[in-house]
Design an enzyme around this catalytic site. Structure first.
Site, short mmCIF file in Angstrom:
data_model
loop_
_atom_site.label_atom_id
_atom_site.label_comp_id
_atom_site.label_asym_id
_atom_site.label_seq_id
_atom_site.Cartn_x
_atom_site.Cartn_y
_atom_site.Cartn_z
N CYS A 67 -19.49 -6.41 3.58
CA CYS A 67 -18.78 -5.19 3.95
C CYS A 67 -17.48 -5.18 3.17
O CYS A 67 -16.87 -6.23 3.00
CB CYS A 67 -18.50 -5.20 5.46
SG CYS A 67 -17.55 -3.75 6.01
N CYS B 280 0.84 -1.21 0.00
CA CYS B 280 0.00 0.00 0.00
C CYS B 280 0.88 1.26 0.00
O CYS B 280 1.84 1.35 0.75
CB CYS B 280 -0.92 0.00 1.22
SG CYS B 280 -2.07 1.39 1.21
N CYS C 184 -16.39 -9.44 5.59
CA CYS C 184 -15.77 -8.13 5.32
C CYS C 184 -14.51 -8.33 4.50
O CYS C 184 -13.59 -9.02 4.95
CB CYS C 184 -15.37 -7.45 6.62
SG CYS C 184 -16.68 -7.39 7.83
N ARG D 175 -17.96 -2.83 17.76
CA ARG D 175 -17.21 -4.07 17.53
C ARG D 175 -15.87 -4.08 18.26
O ARG D 175 -15.04 -3.19 18.09
CB ARG D 175 -16.97 -4.28 16.02
CG ARG D 175 -16.20 -5.58 15.73
CD ARG D 175 -16.19 -5.97 14.26
NE ARG D 175 -17.52 -5.91 13.72
CZ ARG D 175 -17.93 -4.99 12.86
NH1 ARG D 175 -17.11 -4.10 12.40
NH2 ARG D 175 -19.18 -4.98 12.45
N CYS E 160 -19.57 1.76 8.42
CA CYS E 160 -18.79 1.10 9.46
C CYS E 160 -17.56 1.97 9.66
O CYS E 160 -16.72 2.08 8.77
CB CYS E 160 -18.40 -0.30 9.02
SG CYS E 160 -17.24 -1.11 10.15
N CYS F 159 0.32 0.40 10.26
CA CYS F 159 -0.16 -0.66 9.35
C CYS F 159 0.94 -1.52 8.75
O CYS F 159 1.86 -1.01 8.08
CB CYS F 159 -0.99 -0.03 8.23
SG CYS F 159 -1.76 -1.30 7.20
N CYS G 267 0.27 5.01 6.86
CA CYS G 267 -0.38 4.80 8.17
C CYS G 267 0.61 4.09 9.11
O CYS G 267 1.01 2.95 8.84
CB CYS G 267 -1.64 3.98 8.00
SG CYS G 267 -2.71 4.59 6.66
N1 SAM Z 1 -6.67 0.49 2.95
C1 SAM Z 1 -7.97 0.72 3.43
C2 SAM Z 1 -8.05 1.87 4.41
O1 SAM Z 1 -7.06 2.20 5.05
O2 SAM Z 1 -9.12 2.44 4.51
C3 SAM Z 1 -8.62 -0.50 4.05
C4 SAM Z 1 -7.81 -1.45 4.90
S1 SAM Z 1 -7.11 -0.80 6.42
C5 SAM Z 1 -6.03 -2.13 6.88
C6 SAM Z 1 -8.48 -0.87 7.57
C7 SAM Z 1 -8.24 -0.45 8.99
O3 SAM Z 1 -7.53 -1.45 9.69
C8 SAM Z 1 -7.46 0.80 9.27
O4 SAM Z 1 -8.20 1.96 9.08
C9 SAM Z 1 -7.10 0.62 10.74
O5 SAM Z 1 -8.08 1.20 11.55
C10 SAM Z 1 -7.07 -0.89 10.91
N2 SAM Z 1 -5.72 -1.37 11.21
C11 SAM Z 1 -4.70 -1.52 10.33
N3 SAM Z 1 -3.58 -1.96 10.95
C12 SAM Z 1 -3.91 -2.10 12.26
C13 SAM Z 1 -3.16 -2.51 13.41
N4 SAM Z 1 -1.88 -2.83 13.34
N5 SAM Z 1 -3.80 -2.54 14.60
C14 SAM Z 1 -5.11 -2.20 14.68
N6 SAM Z 1 -5.85 -1.80 13.63
C15 SAM Z 1 -5.25 -1.74 12.44
FE1 SF4 Z 2 -2.86 1.23 3.32
FE2 SF4 Z 2 -2.81 0.12 5.70
FE3 SF4 Z 2 -3.20 2.72 5.50
FE4 SF4 Z 2 -5.14 0.99 4.68
S1 SF4 Z 2 -4.39 1.28 6.76
S2 SF4 Z 2 -4.38 2.82 3.62
S3 SF4 Z 2 -3.85 -0.69 3.93
S4 SF4 Z 2 -1.33 1.61 4.91
#
Ligand code: SAM
Ligand code: SF4
Ligand code: DTB
Length: 333
Positions: free
Chosen positions: A144, A69, A113, A276, A204, A76, A73
């Site tokens: 979802c 990606c 989901c 949730r 959500c 992530c 973030c």
């Molecule tokens: N890429 C898309 C986005 O960011 O909207 C969808 C997938 S993203 C992985 C979905 C959510 O997963 C993020 O917004 C975050 O809240 C959660 N998430 C990701 N990594 C995480 C982590 N290490 N611990 C807890 N929640 C996490």
């Molecule tokens: Fe990409 Fe992870 Fe951020 Fe979703 S949460 S936009 S998968 S870096």
């Protein structure tokens, strides 16, 4: 009737507007500051007004497009910017998605989901996901997806395919957000949420506890969520999974009672939402999860994996619910 001291000392919401109540951060901080037992008592009262407190909705996650990606973030494991051992993969083929959905349904999940590690899907990617949504929906599961930011017309296309929910988290408060993500703005997220809402898809939307935010910033996230008009139907509260290689891997774990408080505050401020208990259960013991249910959580991710990290085994979860005298929502209502 005598005033309940827990209720009397907690700050009250300030104004009323269409269908919902407006919360300010101070009022939410007032809830956080209640004695733990008083906060849980109040959350349970709200919970029991709207739900059967012994029923839990089960959602199963599948990462349909993993890793690589472009976003940054800081929490992530799927960001291409961090060395986390998560390899970039292509979009899963339809048959693999349907196989996972069938297994989720057979295991007792009512919602499926599908998550993709995209900043924003391209038109052909939305076409492909719309096909998956249609096929999963036809199996009798709620659908979802979480695909990142949506552009004009994409939410409508997903809605037409039968999408029930779109997950797009605010993650944290507007003030703290810039410390966690720089590649898209808070307003970008709100814009996507508006597109989803306008297309008639259920929202959500939740966030993460443990990013290094203060209690005020946690309250700031809840205020943003509760003040969405209307507030989300589904509110995932994630406990940060500290994945090695991400900048937040070194964060200290949040006090478990603070996590439970966040669930309770979400329940009180969004009385009719499904709250949730989301990522982070693998790192929690059974007693802590039970406290989260007592604080008003009435949904969880169910299945051995989240997106790229582990979730408790499904059998262990079934046992946990049995031991607590709780049951899974069968979706038959
Ligand atoms: N890429 C898309 C986005 O960011 O909207 C969808 C997938 S993203 C992985 C979905 C959510 O997963 C993020 O917004 C975050 O809240 C959660 N998430 C990701 N990594 C995480 C982590 N290490 N611990 C807890 N929640 C996490
Ligand atoms: Fe990409 Fe992870 Fe951020 Fe979703 S949460 S936009 S998968 S870096
Ligand atoms: C949400 O709020 N949490 C889920 C779901 N929505 C998509 C994702 C949790 C991801 C945890 C880290 C991982 O497994 O990669």
């Amino acid at each position: 009737m005598q005033a309940d001291p827990a209720v009397a000392t907690a700050a009250r919401p300030v104004t009323s507007r269409r269908n919902c109540t407006s919360w300010d951060v101070e009022a939410i901080l007032g809830l956080y500051e209640l004695p733990f037992a008083d906060l849980l008592y109040r959350a349970q009262q709200v919970h029991r007004q709207h739900f059967d407190a012994n029923t839990i909705q089960l959602s199963t996650l599948l990462s349909i497009k993993t890793g690589g990606c472009p976003e940054d973030c800081a929490y992530c494991p799927q960001s291409a910017r961090y060395e986390t051992g998560v390899e970039a993969e292509k979009l899963l083929p339809m048959d693999e998605v349907l196989e996972a959905a069938r297994a989720a349904k057979a295991n007792g999940a009512t919602r499926f989901c599908m998550g993709a590690a995209w900043r924003s899907p391209k038109p052909h990617q939305v076409d492909a996901v719309a096909g998956m949504v249609q096929a999963v929906k036809a199996m009798g599961l709620e659908t979802c997806v979480t695909l990142g930011m949506l552009r004009d017309g994409q939410a409508e296309q997903l809605r037409e395919a039968g999408l029930d929910y779109y997950n797009h988290n605010l993650d944290t408060s507007p003030e703290f957000y810039g410390q966690i993500i720089t590649t898209r703005t808070y307003q970008d997220r709100l814009d996507t949420l508006n597109r989803v809402r306008d297309a008639g898809i259920k929202v959500c939307c939740g966030g993460i506890v443990g990013l290094g935010e203060s209690r005020r910033e946690r309250a700031g996230l809840i205020a943003q969520l509760a003040n969405l008009d209307p507030y989300p139907e589904s509110v995932p509260i994630n406990n940060l999974v500290r994945v090695e290689g991400t900048p937040l891997a070194v964060n200290e774990a949040v006090d478990p009672f603070e996590f439970v408080r966040t669930i309770a505050v979400a329940r009180i401020t969004m009385p009719q939402a499904m709250v949730r208990l989301s990522a982070g259960r693998e790192q929690m013991d059974d007693a802590l999860q039970a406290l989260c249910f007592m604080a008003g959580a009435n949904s969880m991710f169910y299945g051995d994996r989240l997106l790229t990290t582990e979730n408790p085994q499904a059998e262990a979860d079934r046992q946990l619910l049995r031991r607590l005298g709780m049951r899974a929502d069968t979706g038959a209502h």
